[in-house]
Write a protein that holds these residues in place. Structure first.
Motif, mmCIF file in Angstrom:
data_model
loop_
_atom_site.group_PDB
_atom_site.id
_atom_site.type_symbol
_atom_site.label_atom_id
_atom_site.label_comp_id
_atom_site.label_asym_id
_atom_site.label_seq_id
_atom_site.Cartn_x
_atom_site.Cartn_y
_atom_site.Cartn_z
ATOM 1 N N THR A 51 0.887 -1.157 0.007
ATOM 2 C CA THR A 51 -0.076 -0.139 -0.034
ATOM 3 C C THR A 51 0.866 1.257 -0.088
ATOM 4 O O THR A 51 1.797 1.438 0.635
ATOM 5 N N ILE A 52 0.632 2.457 -0.760
ATOM 6 C CA ILE A 52 1.235 3.388 -0.990
ATOM 7 C C ILE A 52 0.241 4.548 -0.514
ATOM 8 O O ILE A 52 -1.146 4.680 -1.103
ATOM 9 N N ILE A 126 6.261 12.995 2.211
ATOM 10 C CA ILE A 126 5.080 13.019 1.053
ATOM 11 C C ILE A 126 4.200 11.722 0.959
ATOM 12 O O ILE A 126 3.303 11.827 0.167
ATOM 13 N N GLY A 127 4.381 10.788 1.723
ATOM 14 C CA GLY A 127 3.579 9.742 1.583
ATOM 15 C C GLY A 127 4.377 8.515 2.319
ATOM 16 O O GLY A 127 5.403 8.846 3.211
ATOM 17 N N ALA A 128 3.821 7.506 2.292
ATOM 18 C CA ALA A 128 4.479 5.977 2.949
ATOM 19 C C ALA A 128 4.234 5.095 2.087
ATOM 20 O O ALA A 128 3.021 4.930 1.327
ATOM 21 N N ILE A 129 4.948 4.047 2.397
ATOM 22 C CA ILE A 129 4.471 2.756 1.523
ATOM 23 C C ILE A 129 4.806 1.578 3.044
ATOM 24 O O ILE A 129 5.633 1.803 3.611
ATOM 25 N N GLY A 130 3.719 0.552 2.850
ATOM 26 C CA GLY A 130 3.744 -0.460 3.490
ATOM 27 C C GLY A 130 3.797 -1.710 2.772
ATOM 28 O O GLY A 130 3.056 -1.915 1.657
ATOM 29 N N VAL A 131 4.624 -2.832 3.015
ATOM 30 C CA VAL A 131 4.908 -3.973 2.382
ATOM 31 C C VAL A 131 4.507 -5.107 3.381
ATOM 32 O O VAL A 131 4.859 -5.043 4.489
#
Length: 156
Positions: A51-52, A126-131
């Motif tokens: 998810t970004i 400016i955002g985030a990523i989850g793996v």
């Protein structure tokens, strides 16, 4: 006449103070991060979901990978949200919570698991990523970081 000039000048100053310039994660940027993160995980033999989020915490891109468990999609969102909320990796947040003598804050949507990384441009998040889905959150984080590195490399 002088009063009119002062009011006009003051009004222009107020307008400038009421507007901010903000860096934004584009759709193309989110897709670049996603592809690079998936490429890294696939190269390492992991099936993952990711998810970004944008800087407001809204989903910019989300994918449930082939062969992943049903929980991985939501878990990836929570990891990203944790990284965005605390402006550090979700692993760093988990460590801070574990070391704290008081219970962690009850913030809906956060999780104390590795795999979430904030997306920074200069000093701005400016955002985030989850793996989620690799055998261990530290492996999820490596994939997430690879995705961000690809974006930053292409921005040069």
């Amino acid at each position: 006449m002088i009063l009119s000039a002062m009011l006009t000048s003051s009004s222009a100053l107020s307008m400038a103070q009421g507007v901010i310039a903000q860096k934004t994660l584009t759709t193309e940027g989110a897709l670049s991060i996603a592809h690079a993160a998936l490429d890294k995980c696939h190269a390492d033999g992991y099936h993952v979901s990711l998810t970004i989020l944008d800087s407001s915490g809204l989903i910019k891109f989300q994918l449930r990978g082939d062969g992943t468990g049903p929980h991985t999609l939501e878990h990836s969102r929570r990891k990203a949200y944790t990284a965005l909320t605390f402006k550090r990796t979700s692993a760093e947040t988990a460590k801070a919570w574990a070391a704290s003598p008081t219970p962690p804050p009850l913030i809906e949507g956060t999780v104390g698991a590795a795999g979430g990384v904030p997306i920074r441009v200069d000093n701005d998040v400016i955002g985030a990523i989850g793996v989620s889905g690799a055998p261990g959150g530290e492996k999820d984080e490596v994939c997430a970081s690879a995705g961000i590195a690809k974006l930053l490399e292409s921005a040069k």
